[in-house]
Design a protein around this motif. Structure first.
Motif, PDB file in Angstrom:
ATOM      1  N   GLU A 112       0.823  -1.221   0.000  1.00  0.00           N
ATOM      2  CA  GLU A 112       0.000   0.000   0.000  1.00  0.00           C
ATOM      3  C   GLU A 112       0.853   1.266   0.000  1.00  0.00           C
ATOM      4  O   GLU A 112       0.555   2.222  -0.696  1.00  0.00           O
ATOM      5  N   LYS A 115       2.420   1.705  -3.394  1.00  0.00           N
ATOM      6  CA  LYS A 115       1.401   2.063  -4.382  1.00  0.00           C
ATOM      7  C   LYS A 115       0.939   3.503  -4.212  1.00  0.00           C
ATOM      8  O   LYS A 115       0.804   4.236  -5.182  1.00  0.00           O
ATOM      9  N   ASN A 116       0.709   3.936  -2.975  1.00  0.00           N
ATOM     10  CA  ASN A 116       0.080   5.235  -2.728  1.00  0.00           C
ATOM     11  C   ASN A 116       1.032   6.366  -2.377  1.00  0.00           C
ATOM     12  O   ASN A 116       0.652   7.529  -2.429  1.00  0.00           O
TER      13      ASN A 116
END
Length: 184
Positions: A112, A115-116
């Motif tokens: 996460e 990705k973010n």
């Protein structure tokens, strides 16, 4: 845990030789199985962006968390394109490694986060020495190959083709990537 040569060959035997990143999930379908079997990853490319960390978030979080000494090593042309990426690289290179907990409180190398928060992850990976950059300077032309090299217990694996390690090269553009295994 390092896989035996037989386990590596079995896991990678079902992978197709040709992949079109804009038509599949390149992270899960190609890079993840190879990286999960690898003890070292190197990449040579003409262009790079932090977007590649986002596009390969499963792959990189799996690889970088399998061993605290694992690194992603890159040889790139000197054009780092995006200003935010250049700033993140400068921050990472200038950071005192002992201050990492203060500079990146609670930072985790999970899927996460990659990705973010790919720009922040880029700075962290450089500062923590988990990502190593070398720049290929040429008198004429640029390093323009796009080749990922993976070291597995069964031998070398490469992924090469037209896609640079950028968001566009790994997801948006019509590109091709070819998987080669030394044992085939």
């Amino acid at each position: 845990m390092l896989l035996t040569p037989e386990e590596v060959k079995a896991r990678l035997s079902g992978l197709s030789a040709m992949h079109w990143p804009n038509e599949c999930d390149i992270d899960h379908d190609l890079f993840l199985p190879v990286a999960a079997a690898s003890k070292k990853i190197d990449c040579m490319a003409g262009y790079f962006s932090s977007g590649s960390l986002s596009e390969l978030s499963s792959t990189l979080s799996t690889y970088l968390n399998q061993d605290t000494d694992s690194k992603l090593r890159l040889i790139l042309s000197p054009d780092f394109g995006l200003e935010k990426d250049r700033d993140a690289l400068a921050e990472g290179f200038s950071a005192d490694k002992n201050l990492l907990p203060l500079l990146f409180p609670g930072f985790s190398l999970d899927e996460e986060t990659l990705k973010n928060e790919s720009v922040k992850a880029l700075a962290y990976l450089v500062a923590s020495e988990r990502m190593e950059f070398k720049v290929a300077i040429r008198a004429k032309g640029i390093l323009h190959t796009k080749c990922w090299l993976f070291d597995t217990s069964a031998g070398s694996v490469s992924i090469s083709g037209s896609g640079n390690p950028t968001k566009s090269g790994l997801a948006d553009n019509i590109e091709h990537l070819t998987l080669n295994r030394v044992w085939t």
